[in-house]
Scaffold this motif. Structure first.
Motif, PDB file in Angstrom:
ATOM      1  N   ASN A 130     -13.337  42.728-208.099  1.00 28.59           N
ATOM      2  CA  ASN A 130     -12.518  43.915-207.843  1.00 28.59           C
ATOM      3  C   ASN A 130     -13.053  44.684-206.632  1.00 28.59           C
ATOM      4  O   ASN A 130     -12.277  45.135-205.776  1.00 28.59           O
ATOM      5  CB  ASN A 130     -12.501  44.803-209.081  1.00 28.59           C
ATOM      6  N   PHE A 131     -14.375  44.820-206.535  1.00 32.89           N
ATOM      7  CA  PHE A 131     -14.980  45.544-205.415  1.00 32.89           C
ATOM      8  C   PHE A 131     -14.761  44.824-204.082  1.00 32.89           C
ATOM      9  O   PHE A 131     -14.711  45.463-203.028  1.00 32.89           O
ATOM     10  CB  PHE A 131     -16.486  45.721-205.637  1.00 32.89           C
ATOM     11  N   MET A 132     -14.634  43.517-204.136  1.00 38.49           N
ATOM     12  CA  MET A 132     -14.468  42.746-202.899  1.00 38.49           C
ATOM     13  C   MET A 132     -13.048  42.834-202.345  1.00 38.49           C
ATOM     14  O   MET A 132     -12.784  42.375-201.231  1.00 38.49           O
ATOM     15  CB  MET A 132     -14.823  41.280-203.152  1.00 38.49           C
ATOM     16  N   ASP A 133     -12.140  43.413-203.108  1.00 40.07           N
ATOM     17  CA  ASP A 133     -10.752  43.514-202.664  1.00 40.07           C
ATOM     18  C   ASP A 133     -10.573  44.792-201.850  1.00 40.07           C
ATOM     19  O   ASP A 133     -10.178  45.824-202.388  1.00 40.07           O
ATOM     20  CB  ASP A 133      -9.811  43.512-203.881  1.00 40.07           C
ATOM     21  N   GLY A 134     -10.891  44.713-200.542  1.00 35.47           N
ATOM     22  CA  GLY A 134     -10.858  45.927-199.750  1.00 35.47           C
ATOM     23  C   GLY A 134     -10.132  45.829-198.415  1.00 35.47           C
ATOM     24  O   GLY A 134      -9.941  46.839-197.753  1.00 35.47           O
ATOM     25  N   ILE A 135      -9.742  44.622-198.012  1.00 29.70           N
ATOM     26  CA  ILE A 135      -9.030  44.466-196.746  1.00 29.70           C
ATOM     27  C   ILE A 135      -7.878  43.480-196.939  1.00 29.70           C
ATOM     28  O   ILE A 135      -7.859  42.705-197.894  1.00 29.70           O
ATOM     29  CB  ILE A 135      -9.950  43.978-195.602  1.00 29.70           C
ATOM     30  N   ASN A 136      -6.950  43.510-196.023  1.00 34.64           N
ATOM     31  CA  ASN A 136      -5.763  42.652-196.127  1.00 34.64           C
ATOM     32  C   ASN A 136      -6.137  41.175-196.225  1.00 34.64           C
ATOM     33  O   ASN A 136      -6.922  40.678-195.416  1.00 34.64           O
ATOM     34  CB  ASN A 136      -4.852  42.846-194.914  1.00 34.64           C
ATOM     35  N   GLY A 137      -5.580  40.512-197.200  1.00 32.51           N
ATOM     36  CA  GLY A 137      -5.672  39.065-197.298  1.00 32.51           C
ATOM     37  C   GLY A 137      -6.891  38.492-197.968  1.00 32.51           C
ATOM     38  O   GLY A 137      -6.881  37.331-198.374  1.00 32.51           O
ATOM     39  N   ILE A 138      -7.961  39.281-198.139  1.00 28.88           N
ATOM     40  CA  ILE A 138      -9.225  38.673-198.557  1.00 28.88           C
ATOM     41  C   ILE A 138      -9.169  38.141-199.986  1.00 28.88           C
ATOM     42  O   ILE A 138      -9.609  37.024-200.263  1.00 28.88           O
ATOM     43  CB  ILE A 138     -10.412  39.644-198.362  1.00 28.88           C
ATOM     44  N   THR A 139      -8.599  38.908-200.909  1.00 33.15           N
ATOM     45  CA  THR A 139      -8.578  38.475-202.310  1.00 33.15           C
ATOM     46  C   THR A 139      -7.692  37.250-202.511  1.00 33.15           C
ATOM     47  O   THR A 139      -8.110  36.256-203.113  1.00 33.15           O
ATOM     48  CB  THR A 139      -8.101  39.619-203.223  1.00 33.15           C
ATOM     49  N   ALA A 140      -6.471  37.302-202.006  1.00 31.88           N
ATOM     50  CA  ALA A 140      -5.537  36.203-202.241  1.00 31.88           C
ATOM     51  C   ALA A 140      -5.940  34.947-201.467  1.00 31.88           C
ATOM     52  O   ALA A 140      -5.804  33.831-201.993  1.00 31.88           O
ATOM     53  CB  ALA A 140      -4.122  36.623-201.867  1.00 31.88           C
ATOM     54  N   ALA A 141      -6.417  35.092-200.247  1.00 30.56           N
ATOM     55  CA  ALA A 141      -6.822  33.921-199.455  1.00 30.56           C
ATOM     56  C   ALA A 141      -8.040  33.250-200.068  1.00 30.56           C
ATOM     57  O   ALA A 141      -8.076  32.022-200.229  1.00 30.56           O
ATOM     58  CB  ALA A 141      -7.108  34.342-198.015  1.00 30.56           C
ATOM     59  N   TYR A 142      -9.040  34.048-200.417  1.00 28.97           N
ATOM     60  CA  TYR A 142     -10.261  33.523-201.025  1.00 28.97           C
ATOM     61  C   TYR A 142      -9.947  32.879-202.374  1.00 28.97           C
ATOM     62  O   TYR A 142     -10.435  31.789-202.688  1.00 28.97           O
ATOM     63  CB  TYR A 142     -11.270  34.654-201.190  1.00 28.97           C
ATOM     64  N   SER A 143      -9.106  33.540-203.170  1.00 30.88           N
ATOM     65  CA  SER A 143      -8.747  33.019-204.488  1.00 30.88           C
ATOM     66  C   SER A 143      -7.955  31.729-204.380  1.00 30.88           C
ATOM     67  O   SER A 143      -8.115  30.817-205.205  1.00 30.88           O
ATOM     68  CB  SER A 143      -7.937  34.066-205.269  1.00 30.88           C
ATOM     69  N   LEU A 144      -7.094  31.636-203.374  1.00 26.99           N
ATOM     70  CA  LEU A 144      -6.283  30.433-203.197  1.00 26.99           C
ATOM     71  C   LEU A 144      -7.173  29.222-202.935  1.00 26.99           C
ATOM     72  O   LEU A 144      -6.938  28.130-203.488  1.00 26.99           O
ATOM     73  CB  LEU A 144      -5.299  30.627-202.041  1.00 26.99           C
ATOM     74  N   ILE A 145      -8.206  29.398-202.119  1.00 24.57           N
ATOM     75  CA  ILE A 145      -9.150  28.305-201.851  1.00 24.57           C
ATOM     76  C   ILE A 145      -9.840  27.882-203.144  1.00 24.57           C
ATOM     77  O   ILE A 145      -9.998  26.683-203.423  1.00 24.57           O
ATOM     78  CB  ILE A 145     -10.196  28.750-200.805  1.00 24.57           C
ATOM     79  N   THR A 146     -10.230  28.851-203.961  1.00 25.44           N
ATOM     80  CA  THR A 146     -10.929  28.548-205.212  1.00 25.44           C
ATOM     81  C   THR A 146     -10.013  27.828-206.196  1.00 25.44           C
ATOM     82  O   THR A 146     -10.404  26.834-206.813  1.00 25.44           O
ATOM     83  CB  THR A 146     -11.463  29.843-205.848  1.00 25.44           C
ATOM     84  N   VAL A 147      -8.786  28.327-206.342  1.00 27.69           N
ATOM     85  CA  VAL A 147      -7.834  27.710-207.275  1.00 27.69           C
ATOM     86  C   VAL A 147      -7.481  26.293-206.832  1.00 27.69           C
ATOM     87  O   VAL A 147      -7.428  25.367-207.657  1.00 27.69           O
ATOM     88  CB  VAL A 147      -6.566  28.577-207.407  1.00 27.69           C
ATOM     89  N   LEU A 148      -7.242  26.098-205.546  1.00 26.40           N
ATOM     90  CA  LEU A 148      -6.920  24.764-205.041  1.00 26.40           C
ATOM     91  C   LEU A 148      -8.111  23.808-205.199  1.00 26.40           C
ATOM     92  O   LEU A 148      -7.922  22.607-205.473  1.00 26.40           O
ATOM     93  CB  LEU A 148      -6.497  24.838-203.575  1.00 26.40           C
ATOM     94  N   SER A 149      -9.314  24.328-205.048  1.00 28.40           N
ATOM     95  CA  SER A 149     -10.510  23.503-205.257  1.00 28.40           C
ATOM     96  C   SER A 149     -10.611  23.077-206.721  1.00 28.40           C
ATOM     97  O   SER A 149     -10.937  21.916-207.023  1.00 28.40           O
ATOM     98  CB  SER A 149     -11.771  24.275-204.849  1.00 28.40           C
ATOM     99  N   LEU A 150     -10.322  24.007-207.623  1.00 23.78           N
ATOM    100  CA  LEU A 150     -10.328  23.681-209.053  1.00 23.78           C
ATOM    101  C   LEU A 150      -9.264  22.631-209.371  1.00 23.78           C
ATOM    102  O   LEU A 150      -9.500  21.705-210.156  1.00 23.78           O
ATOM    103  CB  LEU A 150     -10.088  24.951-209.870  1.00 23.78           C
ATOM    104  N   TYR A 151      -8.098  22.769-208.762  1.00 22.88           N
ATOM    105  CA  TYR A 151      -7.023  21.799-208.981  1.00 22.88           C
ATOM    106  C   TYR A 151      -7.439  20.410-208.475  1.00 22.88           C
ATOM    107  O   TYR A 151      -7.206  19.393-209.146  1.00 22.88           O
ATOM    108  CB  TYR A 151      -5.757  22.255-208.260  1.00 22.88           C
ATOM    109  N   PHE A 152      -8.069  20.379-207.300  1.00 25.11           N
ATOM    110  CA  PHE A 152      -8.518  19.105-206.729  1.00 25.11           C
ATOM    111  C   PHE A 152      -9.554  18.441-207.638  1.00 25.11           C
ATOM    112  O   PHE A 152      -9.491  17.228-207.897  1.00 25.11           O
ATOM    113  CB  PHE A 152      -9.119  19.338-205.339  1.00 25.11           C
TER     114      PHE A 152
END
Length: 322
Positions: A130-152
């Motif tokens: 929650n604290f890391m969500d402070g600028i445009n794009g950071i939470t969703a972009a970072y999370s997308l990489i993590t979710v796609l890695s988990l899927y892979f």
């Protein structure tokens, strides 16, 4: 292919939320701690739990306890976006939601003395996200990489979860990124977005660790972890109250003090985490080499912060002048 039908549905639902948010003034006004300069819709990350709740409904509740925990933690986080909430109530709901997550993951079968540290780690990780969500794009972009890695990993290495859930989580992130990953964001995730996404990602990482018996997959959140832990340590050194709002994270320094465009910083965090994920997935790190990797990464990250931010910024004038 069936999950792709969620895409237009999620877009319509988020647009509908925007109308409600404007009508009821669920907006974020810039203040002295903000990294933005214009009024923006708050709580757009509500699309993350909505997407997973839809998946639960159409899959006849394949993860019922996790779904209930996600619902509880999302509701209390969304309420917190609307008006201040007691820390005791928030912590109580987080404990209940995480307990449901642990029950779903099968963690409650482990000895009590092993579960307590995991409670502390997971609740701390949710708040750090929650604290890391402070600028445009950071939470969703970072999370997308993590979710796609988990899927892979789930599709090619070890099957630990239902892939459809990871696909739906990724689609919700893509939809949100369309409105947030831009120079002038239309919406922010809010607590409901960052907290719920942390809850989702941690659940699947726990499933992966339990199924594989390998702790190296904690590294899928390494960059966020390094920024959070080092920031807390430096704030303690400066004798600051770590529970007060601040802009001391490394990504905030790059965006606010160095003047880097928000999207550049977000892409930097996303790409570095992707490289870490590739290393974790492609290598066969055992416990000791992984711990060494974490230690070396921490030393490199701290050194980088000293080079970029300087001693005075990190340690304070009193210690820097010694």
């Amino acid at each position: 292919m069936l999950q792709l039908l969620y895409l237009p549905v999620l877009i319509l639902l988020l647009l509908f939320y925007f109308r409600l948010a404007i009508q009821f003034k669920i907006i974020d006004k810039p203040n002295q701690r903000s990294s933005h300069s214009r009024i923006t819709i708050r709580g757009g990350g509500i699309i993350f739990p909505i997407a997973l709740l839809l998946q639960a409904l159409f899959s006849r509740f394949e993860y019922p306890l996790f779904t209930l925990g996600l619902l509880l933690i999302s509701l209390v986080s969304f309420y917190d976006d609307l008006r201040p909430l007691s820390n005791k109530i928030r912590l109580l709901v987080h404990l209940l939601a995480v307990s449901l997550l642990f029950m779903q993951a099968g963690l409650m079968a482990y000895p009590f003395w092993m579960i307590i540290p995991v409670y502390i780690l997971v609740i701390g990780a949710i708040n750090a996200y929650n604290f890391m969500d402070g600028i445009n794009g950071i939470t969703a972009a970072y999370s997308l990489i993590t979710v796609l890695s988990l899927y892979f990993i789930n599709e090619t290495h070890i099957s630990f979860a239902l892939s459809e859930w990871l696909i739906v989580a990724a689609l919700s992130l893509l939809v949100f990124n369309f409105f947030n990953f831009r120079k002038k964001a239309i919406c922010f995730a809010g607590d409901v977005g960052s907290v719920s996404m942390a809850f989702i990602i941690i659940f699947f990482i726990l499933l992966l660790i339990i199924k594989s018996g390998d702790l190296k997959y904690i590294g899928l959140l390494l960059i966020y972890g390094l920024d959070t832990v080092t920031t807390i340590v430096f704030r303690l050194i400066r004798r600051e109250n770590i529970f007060e709002a601040h802009r001391s994270h490394f990504y905030q320094y790059l965006a606010n003090r160095k003047g880097w465009p928000h999207l550049w910083v977000s892409v930097l965090y996303m790409v570095v985490q992707l490289l870490v994920n590739v290393l974790i997935i492609s290598s066969d790190l055992s416990s000791v080499p992984f711990l060494i990797f974490i230690l070396v990464s921490g030393i490199v990250f701290v050194g980088l912060r000293f080079v970029v931010e300087g001693q005075r910024s990190l340690l304070g004038r009193r210690l820097a002048n010694r």
